[in-house]
Structure formats: C-alpha cells, structure tokens
Design an enzyme around this catalytic site. Structure first.
Site, PDB file in Angstrom:
ATOM      1  N   GLU A   1       1.000  -1.053  -0.446  1.00 16.62           N
ATOM      2  CA  GLU A   1      -0.183  -0.049  -0.205  1.00 16.62           C
ATOM      3  C   GLU A   1       1.033   1.063  -0.191  1.00 16.62           C
ATOM      4  O   GLU A   1       0.365   1.797  -0.694  1.00 16.62           O
ATOM      5  CB  GLU A   1      -0.827  -0.242   1.182  1.00 16.62           C
ATOM      6  CG  GLU A   1      -1.519   1.565   1.567  1.00 16.62           C
ATOM      7  CD  GLU A   1      -1.886   1.542   2.587  1.00 16.62           C
ATOM      8  OE1 GLU A   1      -2.016   1.228   3.519  1.00 16.62           O
ATOM      9  OE2 GLU A   1      -1.091   2.982   2.701  1.00 16.62           O
ATOM     10  N   HIS A   2       1.846   1.250   0.536  1.00 14.69           N
ATOM     11  CA  HIS A   2       3.023   2.098   0.397  1.00 14.69           C
ATOM     12  C   HIS A   2       3.578   2.587  -0.462  1.00 14.69           C
ATOM     13  O   HIS A   2       3.670   4.453  -1.400  1.00 14.69           O
ATOM     14  CB  HIS A   2       3.785   2.326   1.833  1.00 14.69           C
ATOM     15  CG  HIS A   2       3.749   2.702   3.015  1.00 14.69           C
ATOM     16  ND1 HIS A   2       4.250   3.605   3.440  1.00 14.69           N
ATOM     17  CD2 HIS A   2       2.221   2.156   4.061  1.00 14.69           C
ATOM     18  CE1 HIS A   2       3.218   4.099   5.246  1.00 14.69           C
ATOM     19  NE2 HIS A   2       2.245   2.630   5.799  1.00 14.69           N
TER      20      HIS A   2
END
Lengths: 431, 424
Positions: free
Chosen positions: A69-70
């Site tokens: 996600e990052h």
C-alpha cells in the site's frame, strides 16, 4: 499502456441498486464500480478497494499488503517515462487532493477527494498504479524505514501492543491473528521481490471495486471508468484461502510488561463473521457493554473510579474473528481485581439490567449510520467495509438488522461471548 | 449549501442551510474565559457535571433520553471556551432542543455526581501525563508565553493539583458566568431545522457581560530546548515553534501562512518536510506545521509537530532545522508557489463536502472573529499573495535562531543527543 479512445457506450452491467448507491461490473475485466451522486458539492471522491488484506499473507511475510500500500505511492512505469515523481504524490502536491490509503484484514483501499475538474487525473493514477507500478530498492528502502517508523509509532501505545499479543494468542490458525502492519521482524526482512510477487498476484481489475462518489452523474461515472479501466486485462486471482480456527479448549492468557505508568486489562472474545446475524448480535451486545458513558462497564468501572476508560468492539471482517475489549485501570487498581469483577458482573447480568440500554443504543447506531454518509468521503469509508465483506446489499439495512435484537438476545450473546473457556485475557503491566 | 452569518449585540449566529438535510448539527460556544490553571480544572469538571442530570432526569435517564432520539450532546472545554455540540436527526430536533434547554437552565448539579466527575477526571488526567505529544506541545507553550497568558497551555499535573481542591460552589458560579457571556452559535441543517433552532436560541439566558480581549504575553527569553522525560514511551515527540507578532487580519498573515504551508502543510504529503524528512530520509512517519492560536485580532505562534525514534532524534531535528533554514534563506520555488495556490483553493472546496464539515468550518471561522465575507476575502488574499511577500514573511518570522525545540519521551539516551540543540 495506452488508453483506448473515449467511448460513449460502457460495458458495465448493473448488479444492483441500494438506496442512492448503484453497483456495476465490467463485462470485460470484471472490475466492479459503485456510484452515488452528491449534486452541487463540486467534490468527487474516488476510492478503489482491492480484495487483498493481511489475511492473504503467509508466515514470514506479515504486513506485506500494508507495505505494498505504501509502495503504490511510488512511481509507475508511466511516471518514469515522464521523468516525474509518482503521479499519486503529485496529485496532492499540485492540487491539494485529500488522499490516503489503508490496509486491513480483508482489503486495501486507496482514496482521493478532490475538486471535480480533476476526475480524469485521479482515474489515470488509479489505472496506472493498478498494473504498472515499478518496484525498486531506491524507492523501497526509504519507504520501509517509514513503515518501521509507523510500526514504532503504534508500538509505543500500550493498547496496540496488548491487542497484537491478544490476537496472536486467541487465534492459532487464522491469519487474522497477526496485526495488519505485520511483525517488525518480517518488515525488516521484506525484499522488492516479495513485494513484486504479492503485487502481481493480487492487483488486477478483477480484484478491484472502484467507487465514484460525489458531484458526478451515473452516465459520466460509467463513461469515465470505461475510458480509464476498460482496456485493462484481468489476471487470474488466486482463490482466497480460508483457514478454520481449531476449537479453543480453555482460557488463554497473555501478559506484557514494559516500563511505564499505564495498566490495561483486555478481553478477546470470539465472534462470527460479518454480516451474519450473529455478528450484529455480538457488535450490539459489546456496545451495550463498553460503548460510551451509557454503557454497562463504563458505569461499573469508570463512574466508580476503578478505570479511566473502557473501549472495544467488533470489526466487520468476513470470517469469524476476535473482538477486543480494553480497560485502562485507575492507579493502584489491580488487574486481578477488575478481571474478577467484570466476569462476575457479566455472569450475573439479567434482562432487567440490560433492557434500558437496548433501545437508546439501537437509535444511536441507526443515526450514526446516517452520519457516516454525510459527504462523499465519509460514504467512501463506510462502503469500503461492505465491499470488503462482499456485502454491499447491507447498505442502509442497519435498522432492519438491529430490529430483532432484544434484551434476551443481548444477554444470551454476552454469556456466550464471555464463556470463560473461550476467552483470552491480556494484562499490560507497567513496571 | 447556503451560509449566513450575522452578529447581533453579543450573539454571533450562523446558519448553514442544506435542502432536504435529515441531520442537524448545532454548536454553542462561549466567548473566551480568562485563562488560569484553576479555570482549566473547573471547565473540565463542568463539561462532565453539566450532563449529570437536569429537571426530572438523572444522569442516566438524561443521556438515555437523548439517545432515544438518536441525538448526542457533548460539552467540551478547549481553547479557553466551553462548547455544547448537539447532533440530531431532523425529525427529533424539537424534543432534543427541549432537553438542551433543560440542561442549560435546570441542571441538577448533585454533590454525588460532583464527586464522581472529579474522580473520573482525575483518572483521565493521570493517563494524560503519559501523552508525550500533548506534553511536548504544552511545554513549548510554557516557554513561549507567560503563565496566565491565553496560549500558555496547562500541564495535566498542574490541572490535577488544582482539581484536588475544587468545590461545587466554584463550578456553580462558573455555570452562571458562562451563560452570561457572549456566544457564537452555528447550526447546520434544513431550512426548517435552522428556523426551529433560531427560535430556540431566543430562549437562552441573555448575555450580560462583556469580556476583555485575550491576554497574550510572550516571554522575554523563551528557552531554546525543553525536554520532558516520559520513560513509558518508545518515541520522542517533538514540537518546534516560536511566537508570531501578527494577527490573521494583519497584512503579514496570509503570506506567512502560505509559506508555512509550503514548508509543512498539515495533513497529506504536500509539505516540504514530508518530502524530505519523511520520504527521502525515512526519519519519521509524519511531520507537519501550522499556525496556532491566532484570531482575527490576536497573535499566535507557529508549530511543527513530529516524532522520532530515540536513535534518530538528533538526525531528525537536524533535518528539520535544515529545512527551516533553507526555506528562510532560499525561499520557495516557482513550482511550489503555483502549486500551493491551487492546493489552498482546493482546501476550501473540500472542507465543504459535507454538512457537518461545513458547519464546523463556519463555526471555527466565526470563533476566529471573522464574518463569512471577511473570511472569503482572507482566503482570496491567501491565494493571491506574491511569491516575494511569502519569502519576506518566512525570512522575517520563521527565524531558525529564535525558535524553541520541545521534546517529550524516553530521555535516557536521547537527552545526550538533544543537548547539542540547547545552543543556537
């Protein structure tokens, strides 16, 4: 990957309409679409939910969904061709869009809220990073430091540390047992190769639901989605694994000791998956127990000076899970005393004691549900969990779901949840 | 949504009409109370004790009565004001307003509940002693402002010591005083809900006192470095800041606010500090900057908020100071200037996405002392400042040589690393 020419016809078939929500599926690549109009606000919120979360991680790779996600805020193939920084970041830095993402047990979501003239830009970003993310050590290594920083931020909190230990003790087999951010040791061992494999496995239009909420018509929403995503090809998504939790054969305990001043007592209780009737019963019953000033344990413990706070509740997870109830002990109050007091209190509960709490809580939950839809960004957050549980039909149904809950149901549910042999009890002790 | 603001004597009344809204959001805020540790303790007690019963209702039945309507009433003490906030479905508004009127005019204020509220607050404040982020901020304000000054926040240990000796009579006196103060009331909902609320407002006790402007006295020589040991924490929470000599309506304000946003826009990833200290250097999860405490006519201060692991705190603060120095000495780029005009315009649009957020925004604007038109004008100025004026404002008011660094967390190893920052 080039965009197809703008088409006026869309290939989305309608799956259903729930109040002001319309649900579609692309007949070519299986991407789902949700639309809800908020006319005249000048704002659109896009939210894309991928059906991948911490439950899809294997041992030794916990937290990978969150790490990825990052990384979805890093450059794509197209960004590198443009010689620019990641388009997602540029969107915030050039336009001031509200943007973020979050990962949880059953899903990962990415959202933008922005003035409506930037719709095409937002959708381009989502389409590109869905399939063309470039993962390299240059971008990955500093971001892994950020994730470790995030871990340390959470781990600084006694309630987080205790909840991690409780879940890992209460659940033996199900991957809900590990926290979404993962174990620090696993984060330290991530490699770009592991991330890449996870990305390719789970990121595809057929594993995504795009929400277009706000100052946009249905016609424009369908046309825009088709323009930006219609040409993407679905990849085969692995069948989600389901792990059954072995029967718990007795009370489990966990103790954490760290230098500090705060002392916590927590209970992990097992409940059914969302959106079963049992989940609603558990959610409601636990709220009667700990939700706010007008809750049983608040009166028993906070009002009498034995605790400074009680909190807890269920999560709307697709599979059976544990709910955590946490009590911050007042100074000089012992864990053992409060544990005994709470369990005895719950065992001795009767319908008469519970009855006055049921209707007020029911009304509060119904109205909270309405507030949760005030504005396109709030609605996006609410719909995310329904999509994650494949339960969009639950939208707007809270009144019906709660209608069958009576004091008898609450009593029975609390007694079931707090059957001692099924409990896991945690102490956080400051030393 | 249609926004109207008006001032009539001691009442500021604001309404946000959203056609067909089925929710109502109402805020009633007092004028600023004179700031002291004692007042802080009394106000916190008041927020609990006020809701402990009214008319024929006990505390329990009173909360239940609101809940049965699907309504919620909260009372809070913040920034020197008491605020009552009511959230309610439109269909039950008239009943909720009757209960609200009862709270204000016929609170029970029983001695038993006073004892309970005091104990509950004591436990909450004890827990707050561990809140390193709040402590870092409080310690910053303690060195920037004289005690008794409006922006000098009160440490929870001081509030606790004041709390111990509070008496019911003091809080009763506070209640009478609060309802004699000028007030700001903001309501958001349908036209019918707004009309009903405006009618209700006429039944409230009349404001009979005027209040002097907030007392704001900066210290002559704030410390360069303040450290607080909170051994139970894993990270070092940091607040960096300095006083500002201008209010929001002064000419310097828009340019400085613009420049500070470029440095560390609060929330998101747009600020320079997030790009460098977080993304490039991986030293923290978030780092933001904003102005605090300013109003249309009163000055405030600027603050950076962040945290670092103990082993990284020296590097983190060094990087932060570097960025402050760079923006002061080299200014902002043309790209940053262009981008932030757009960002600050978008910010306003996004704040008005929902009824609740719009109501909150209008209320906050009025508490700053602006009319809605003045605020629009302020925003317009903010998004049309010149690049040169931004750079001049940063150079003048963001001086890295006059700021204070406040750190709270486990100091066993960090204190030695932080010592270097005690000198400029």
């Amino acid at each position: 990957m080039s965009k197809s020419p703008k088409k006026t016809n869309t290939l989305f078939k309608r799956l259903g309409t729930y109040g002001n929500i319309s649900h579609f599926e692309h007949t070519g690549n299986g991407m789902r679409l949700i639309h809800s109009p908020f006319t005249g606000t000048g704002v659109i919120t896009t939210n894309i939910v991928y059906r991948v979360g911490s439950r899809d991680e294997k041992t030794g790779e916990t937290g990978l969904a969150h790490m990825l996600e990052h990384m979805l805020f890093k450059p794509t193939k197209q960004d590198l061709e443009r010689k620019s920084e990641a388009a997602a970041m540029r969107f915030d830095r050039e336009v001031g869009a509200i943007l973020n993402a979050n990962t949880w047990k059953d899903r990962t979501c990415y959202y933008f809220s922005y003035p409506k003239q930037h719709l095409a830009r937002a959708l381009t970003i989502e389409a590109e990073r869905m399939v063309d993310l470039v993962l390299s050590d240059t971008e990955f290594l500093p971001e892994r430091s950020n994730v470790l920083s995030e871990f340390d931020m959470y781990n600084s909190r006694p309630d987080f540390t205790l909840s991690v230990a409780l879940s890992a003790t209460a659940l033996y087999n199900h991957p809900y047992r590990h926290e979404t951010i993962g174990w620090r040791e696993d984060i330290e061992d991530y490699t770009v190769e592991k991330l890449h494999a996870f990305y390719k496995k789970h990121y595809s239009p057929s594993n995504a639901t795009l929400m277009l909420l706000g100052d946009i018509s249905e016609t424009e929403a369908l046309a825009s989605a088709e323009e930006h995503f219609g040409h993407l090809t679905a990849t085969k998504i692995p069948t989600r694994q389901y792990a059954r939790e072995p029967k718990q054969l007795g009370l489990r305990r966990v103790v954490i000791e760290r230098p500090g001043t705060e002392n916590l007592l927590a209970f992990a209780v097992k409940h059914a998956g969302f959106p079963s009737a049992e989940w609603y019963n558990a959610s409601f019953s636990l709220a009667v127990l700990v939700n706010g000033q007008e809750s049983l344990l608040h009166k028993l413990l906070v009002d009498t000076g034995l605790a400074s706070q009680v909190s807890g509740g269920t999560e709307p997870t697709q599979d059976a899970n544990v709910a955590l109830l946490s009590i911050s002990l007042a100074p000089k109050v012992t864990h053992e005393t409060i544990e005994k007091k709470v369990l005895a209190y719950i065992a001795a509960l009767d319908k008469k004691t519970i009855a006055p709490y049921v209707e007020p809580l029911r009304q509060k939950m119904i109205v909270d549900d309405i507030y949760a839809r005030d504005g396109s960004l709030n609605l996006a957050h609410q719909l995310t969990e329904l999509v994650a549980a494949d339960a969009l039909s639950e939208y707007g149904c809270i009144k019906d779901r709660l209608a069958t809950i009576t004091p008898e149901v609450v009593l029975k549910t609390l007694h079931q949840l707090f059957t001692v042999e099924q409990l896991t009890i945690g102490y956080y002790r400051s030393i | 949504m249609h926004i109207t603001t008006q001032t009539s004597g001691t009442l500021q009344l604001n309404s946000i009409v959203k056609p067909n809204a089925d929710l109502v959001e109402l805020h009633i805020a007092t004028a600023l109370l004179a700031h002291s540790a004692r007042t802080t303790a009394l106000c916190l007690l008041y927020t609990d004790w006020l809701l402990s019963g009214a008319g024929k209702y006990t505390r329990e039945t009173f909360v239940r009565a609101f809940s049965l309507l699907g309504a919620e009433l909260t009372v809070s003490s913040s920034g020197g004001r008491i605020t009552l906030s009511l959230s309610c479905p439109q269909e039950h508004l008239s009943q909720a307003l009757k209960l609200l009127e009862m709270v204000i005019k016929k609170p029970t204020f029983s001695k038993t509940e006073f004892t309970r509220a005091k104990k509950t607050l004591s436990n909450v404040l004890t827990r707050e002693l561990d809140n390193a982020a709040a402590i870092a901020h409080i310690s910053l304000t303690e060195t920037l402002y004289e005690e008794g000054s409006h922006h000098h926040l009160t440490h929870p240990k001081i509030v606790l010591s004041q709390l111990a000796s509070t008496k019911p009579a003091e809080v009763l006196k506070l209640h009478t005083y609060i309802w004699s103060l000028p007030r700001t009331i903001t309501v958001g909902g349908s036209a019918e809900a707004v009309a009903a609320t405006e009618k209700f407002i006429k039944t409230l006790p009349k404001s009979t006192v005027t209040v002097p402007p907030a007392k704001i006295v900066a210290t002559a020589k704030p410390k360069r470095l303040v450290t607080t040991d909170i051994a139970s924490k894993q990270n070092i929470e940091v607040a960096i800041g300095s006083t500002l000599p201008f209010a929001l309506f002064d000419a310097e304000a828009p340019a400085f606010i613009f420049g500070l946003a470029v440095l560390g826009k609060w929330g998101g990833f747009a600020g320079r500090l997030m790009s460098t200290v977080r993304e490039k250097e991986g030293l923290t999860y978030n780092i933001y900057a904003r102005t605090e405490g300013q109003s249309k006519v009163s000055p405030g201060y600027w603050r950076i908020r962040t945290f670092f692991a103990p082993n990284d705190v020296a590097k983190g603060i060094t990087s932060t100071l570097r960025e402050i120095t760079l923006i002061c000495t080299q200014g902002i780029t043309d790209t940053e200037y262009k981008n932030f005009i757009e960002i600050l315009r978008s910010e306003e649009t996004l704040r008005q996405d929902s009824l609740v957020s719009t109501t909150n925004l209008v209320h906050a604007v009025r508490l700053l002392g602006f009319t809605w038109e003045e605020y629009q004008s302020f925003r317009s100025t903010l998004t049309s400042v010149s690049k040169e004026s931004v750079e001049t404002a940063l150079k003048t008011f963001l001086d890295p040589n006059t700021l204070t660094i406040s750190a709270a967390g486990p100091m066993t190893t960090a204190k030695k690393a932080l010592a270097q920052f005690a000198k400029k």
